[in-house]
Design an enzyme around this catalytic site. Sequence first.
Site, mmCIF file in Angstrom:
data_model
loop_
_atom_site.group_PDB
_atom_site.id
_atom_site.type_symbol
_atom_site.label_atom_id
_atom_site.label_comp_id
_atom_site.label_asym_id
_atom_site.label_seq_id
_atom_site.Cartn_x
_atom_site.Cartn_y
_atom_site.Cartn_z
ATOM 1 N N GLY A 13 0.890 -1.264 0.016
ATOM 2 C CA GLY A 13 -0.447 0.139 -0.125
ATOM 3 C C GLY A 13 1.033 1.119 -0.027
ATOM 4 O O GLY A 13 0.278 2.294 0.476
ATOM 5 N N ASP A 17 -2.519 6.600 1.067
ATOM 6 C CA ASP A 17 -2.377 7.738 2.365
ATOM 7 C C ASP A 17 -2.338 7.838 2.994
ATOM 8 O O ASP A 17 -1.325 8.663 3.803
ATOM 9 C CB ASP A 17 -3.860 8.100 2.582
ATOM 10 C CG ASP A 17 -4.490 8.758 3.793
ATOM 11 O OD1 ASP A 17 -4.388 10.265 2.842
ATOM 12 O OD2 ASP A 17 -4.417 9.454 4.494
ATOM 13 N N LEU A 18 -1.944 6.913 3.956
ATOM 14 C CA LEU A 18 -1.600 5.917 5.061
ATOM 15 C C LEU A 18 0.399 6.217 4.889
ATOM 16 O O LEU A 18 0.980 7.233 5.431
ATOM 17 C CB LEU A 18 -1.732 4.994 5.736
ATOM 18 C CG LEU A 18 -0.973 4.534 6.734
ATOM 19 C CD1 LEU A 18 -1.861 5.582 8.188
ATOM 20 C CD2 LEU A 18 -1.217 3.267 7.427
ATOM 21 N N ASP A 178 -1.897 0.631 17.957
ATOM 22 C CA ASP A 178 -3.336 1.455 18.180
ATOM 23 C C ASP A 178 -2.625 2.577 18.738
ATOM 24 O O ASP A 178 -1.981 2.961 19.669
ATOM 25 C CB ASP A 178 -4.035 0.614 19.901
ATOM 26 C CG ASP A 178 -4.874 1.282 20.162
ATOM 27 O OD1 ASP A 178 -5.338 2.935 19.967
ATOM 28 O OD2 ASP A 178 -5.376 0.577 21.653
ATOM 29 N N HIS A 179 -3.019 3.586 17.738
ATOM 30 C CA HIS A 179 -2.213 4.955 17.522
ATOM 31 C C HIS A 179 -2.559 5.463 19.167
ATOM 32 O O HIS A 179 -2.066 6.730 19.858
ATOM 33 C CB HIS A 179 -2.878 5.456 17.185
ATOM 34 C CG HIS A 179 -3.210 5.266 15.696
ATOM 35 N ND1 HIS A 179 -1.647 5.413 15.073
ATOM 36 C CD2 HIS A 179 -3.969 4.448 15.334
ATOM 37 C CE1 HIS A 179 -1.976 4.705 13.615
ATOM 38 N NE2 HIS A 179 -3.364 4.214 14.213
ATOM 39 N N ASP A 236 -15.151 2.740 16.685
ATOM 40 C CA ASP A 236 -13.911 3.215 16.755
ATOM 41 C C ASP A 236 -12.452 3.630 18.178
ATOM 42 O O ASP A 236 -11.749 3.898 18.030
ATOM 43 C CB ASP A 236 -14.558 4.678 16.361
ATOM 44 C CG ASP A 236 -14.167 5.360 15.804
ATOM 45 O OD1 ASP A 236 -12.044 4.781 14.903
ATOM 46 O OD2 ASP A 236 -13.504 6.664 15.827
ATOM 47 N N HIS A 241 -9.272 2.253 22.416
ATOM 48 C CA HIS A 241 -8.643 2.611 23.061
ATOM 49 C C HIS A 241 -8.672 2.952 24.688
ATOM 50 O O HIS A 241 -8.537 2.907 25.381
ATOM 51 C CB HIS A 241 -8.686 4.433 22.801
ATOM 52 C CG HIS A 241 -8.311 4.110 21.213
ATOM 53 N ND1 HIS A 241 -7.834 4.195 20.999
ATOM 54 C CD2 HIS A 241 -8.488 5.288 20.163
ATOM 55 C CE1 HIS A 241 -7.508 4.173 19.126
ATOM 56 N NE2 HIS A 241 -8.358 4.767 18.837
ATOM 57 N N LYS A 346 -11.685 19.444 23.407
ATOM 58 C CA LYS A 346 -10.814 18.309 23.161
ATOM 59 C C LYS A 346 -10.199 17.678 24.808
ATOM 60 O O LYS A 346 -9.587 18.656 25.513
ATOM 61 C CB LYS A 346 -9.942 18.638 22.254
ATOM 62 C CG LYS A 346 -8.628 17.177 22.188
ATOM 63 C CD LYS A 346 -7.688 17.851 20.629
ATOM 64 C CE LYS A 346 -7.226 17.027 20.618
ATOM 65 N NZ LYS A 346 -7.557 15.556 20.252
HETATM 66 P P1 NAD Z 1 -6.108 3.881 0.438
HETATM 67 O O1 NAD Z 1 -6.901 3.777 -0.274
HETATM 68 O O2 NAD Z 1 -4.861 5.740 0.529
HETATM 69 O O3 NAD Z 1 -4.558 3.257 0.209
HETATM 70 C C1 NAD Z 1 -4.187 1.663 0.100
HETATM 71 C C2 NAD Z 1 -3.077 1.330 -0.692
HETATM 72 O O4 NAD Z 1 -3.257 0.034 -1.061
HETATM 73 C C3 NAD Z 1 -3.040 1.674 -1.949
HETATM 74 O O5 NAD Z 1 -1.404 1.513 -2.186
HETATM 75 C C4 NAD Z 1 -2.909 1.461 -3.666
HETATM 76 O O6 NAD Z 1 -2.561 0.917 -4.270
HETATM 77 C C5 NAD Z 1 -2.767 -0.461 -2.649
HETATM 78 N N1 NAD Z 1 -3.752 -1.620 -2.868
HETATM 79 C C6 NAD Z 1 -5.110 -1.004 -2.982
HETATM 80 N N2 NAD Z 1 -5.388 -3.278 -3.570
HETATM 81 C C7 NAD Z 1 -4.521 -3.567 -3.878
HETATM 82 C C8 NAD Z 1 -3.988 -4.964 -5.072
HETATM 83 N N3 NAD Z 1 -5.098 -5.111 -4.490
HETATM 84 N N4 NAD Z 1 -2.469 -4.638 -4.655
HETATM 85 C C9 NAD Z 1 -2.139 -4.044 -4.171
HETATM 86 N N5 NAD Z 1 -1.954 -2.528 -3.989
HETATM 87 C C10 NAD Z 1 -3.488 -2.691 -3.702
HETATM 88 O O7 NAD Z 1 -5.407 4.205 2.322
HETATM 89 P P2 NAD Z 1 -5.125 4.405 3.654
HETATM 90 O O8 NAD Z 1 -5.868 5.607 3.671
HETATM 91 O O9 NAD Z 1 -3.682 4.391 3.584
HETATM 92 O O10 NAD Z 1 -5.276 3.242 4.450
HETATM 93 C C11 NAD Z 1 -3.836 1.943 4.226
HETATM 94 C C12 NAD Z 1 -4.883 1.324 5.890
HETATM 95 O O11 NAD Z 1 -4.617 1.965 7.263
HETATM 96 C C13 NAD Z 1 -6.269 0.779 6.223
HETATM 97 O O12 NAD Z 1 -6.855 -0.154 6.404
HETATM 98 C C14 NAD Z 1 -7.051 1.376 6.923
HETATM 99 O O13 NAD Z 1 -8.265 1.448 8.160
HETATM 100 C C15 NAD Z 1 -5.214 2.170 8.091
HETATM 101 N N6 NAD Z 1 -5.519 3.309 9.115
HETATM 102 C C16 NAD Z 1 -5.324 4.687 7.805
HETATM 103 C C17 NAD Z 1 -4.705 5.691 8.287
HETATM 104 C C18 NAD Z 1 -4.399 7.386 7.468
HETATM 105 O O14 NAD Z 1 -4.464 7.882 8.344
HETATM 106 N N7 NAD Z 1 -5.043 6.807 6.346
HETATM 107 C C19 NAD Z 1 -4.622 6.296 9.171
HETATM 108 C C20 NAD Z 1 -5.198 4.971 10.275
HETATM 109 C C21 NAD Z 1 -5.374 3.835 9.491
#
Ligand code: NAD
Length: 501
Positions: A13, A17-18, A178-179, A236, A241, A346
């Site tokens: 991934g 975004d993460l 767990d943040h 959530d 938490h 908060k």
């Molecule tokens: P996102 O949708 O932005 O990114 C998902 C990633 O997975 C992308 O890089 C996408 O290309 C890849 N992907 C999807 N399907 C795929 C496949 N079949 N093969 C290969 N790659 C594939 O999601 P995100 O926001 O980055 O979140 C990822 C995880 O982290 C989630 O479980 C989310 O709940 C958790 N999370 C995110 C945040 C955050 O700040 N964004 C915070 C806490 C938890």
Amino acid sequence: MTLENRALFIIFGGTGDLARRKLYPSLFRLFRKGQINKHFAVIGTARREWSDTFFREVVSESIQSLSPTQRELEEFTSHFYYQSHNVNNTEEYVVLEKIAAELDRAYELKGNRLFYLAMAPQFFGVISSHIKSENIMTEHGFSRLVIEKPFGTDYKSAKKLNNEISAVFSEEQIFRIDHYLGKEMIQNISAIRFGNTIFESLWNHKYIDNIQITLAESIGVEERGGYYDQSGALKDMVQNHILQVVALLAMEPPTIFSDEAIRSEKITALQAVRVYSPDEVKDAFVRGQYGTGDKLQQHFKGYREEEGVDTLSNTETFVAGKFLIDNFRWTGVPFYVRTGKRMTEKGTRINIVFKESPINIFRGSETPIQEANSIPQNVLTIFIQPTEGFSLTLNGKEIGDGFNIDPVRLDYRHSAEASENSPEAYEKLILDALKGDATNFTHWDEVASSWKVVDAIRQTWDKEIPNFPNYTAGTMGPECSFDLLEKDGKQWVWQPDEWYR
Ligand code: NAD
């Protein structure tokens, strides 16, 4: 002197975004501090067709706010490699292993690998099984799996997920984030409890009347409306938490301040939290959803008007309840908890309310009389965020001629450094995972116990349609949350907005 850590980070991934908002900036901070330096490499994988060059540009972009020098940028990003990879295709793991082995040699990583799954949980199983079948774990060095929350949506799905990953990784190799479990929080609570005999000797049902935990957010759902509407405050916030804070407060003193010892005590405490019957749920838990509100000349939308939220949504944005812990130490002591969005202020606070004096000896004395039963209870408050520290209210004599008891607050506070979900928090988590310190990650047994407790509440709630919205944005939650304590003859210690009641 900082000891450099050696590892290959394989980020599934890597275009998401993460990864961009949190992981790359955190890795850069670690790089700057010398925690990782020459002996590290990162393979980003995702479906898109990117080149290493393009990937490095994306990484550069993601760390711009940290104002890297040109030299830092070049050095740091030169450790990044990209593989276009669909997680369902076996052949792509074969290529991944080849790249990993090459980088291991080139950067002298000694076989240390950290698999970071920055993807939706439905992929965890398939990724883990391929990591095993294509031999991507090494026999020398460490192989660790870091995964994001949410870990399942109930006990059943969490167990399924756990079975999938634990078929490949042992519990010691799994780091469930767990943040909220910032090191500061654990250290804060532990320092107060175990560093002060005056508290730990009173830390039980003989001296403590009740414990109150508030995790209040002043913001609404922001851009997370779509996700939040499927989840709600119970899943959530309470499942992870809040129950983690309960565990830290309720656990027995560990024999030593180590991740293993603390986790083992937390597990025992969580296993003693009562799983309620439906009638007990109705008596002990209430829920709420915010409606529109005006505060300090600001207007707030109601939850159902938020983007991504169903206009008839019955998702709760507030939970208050009472946990009971069935063990020797805590029998009969309610642990009141509440959490919600669009609350007045908060803050994360814990109030330990001590029992009343057994008798009010000032009652009926000749000089000005203190009313019977009116000696305020001592309260120890632990502040977690946005300020960190503690305060203690003690009773003294009011200065002056008469004889009245006056509560005095001893306060020690400073602003908290890292907040939940911040890049700083991720930086610490990544470093802990690199060092193999699991204190800030949840063990499967903790996750399992928490889900069992929360499932009982959810299942009872799902049988009835709530009367939402039931609290005004900007208040401390619905009236029923205050009633919950009043019917036990108690009240919330932290009440920043007396005005609305
Ligand atoms: P996102 O949708 O932005 O990114 C998902 C990633 O997975 C992308 O890089 C996408 O290309 C890849 N992907 C999807 N399907 C795929 C496949 N079949 N093969 C290969 N790659 C594939 O999601 P995100 O926001 O980055 O979140 C990822 C995880 O982290 C989630 O479980 C989310 O709940 C958790 N999370 C995110 C945040 C955050 O700040 N964004 C915070 C806490 C938890």
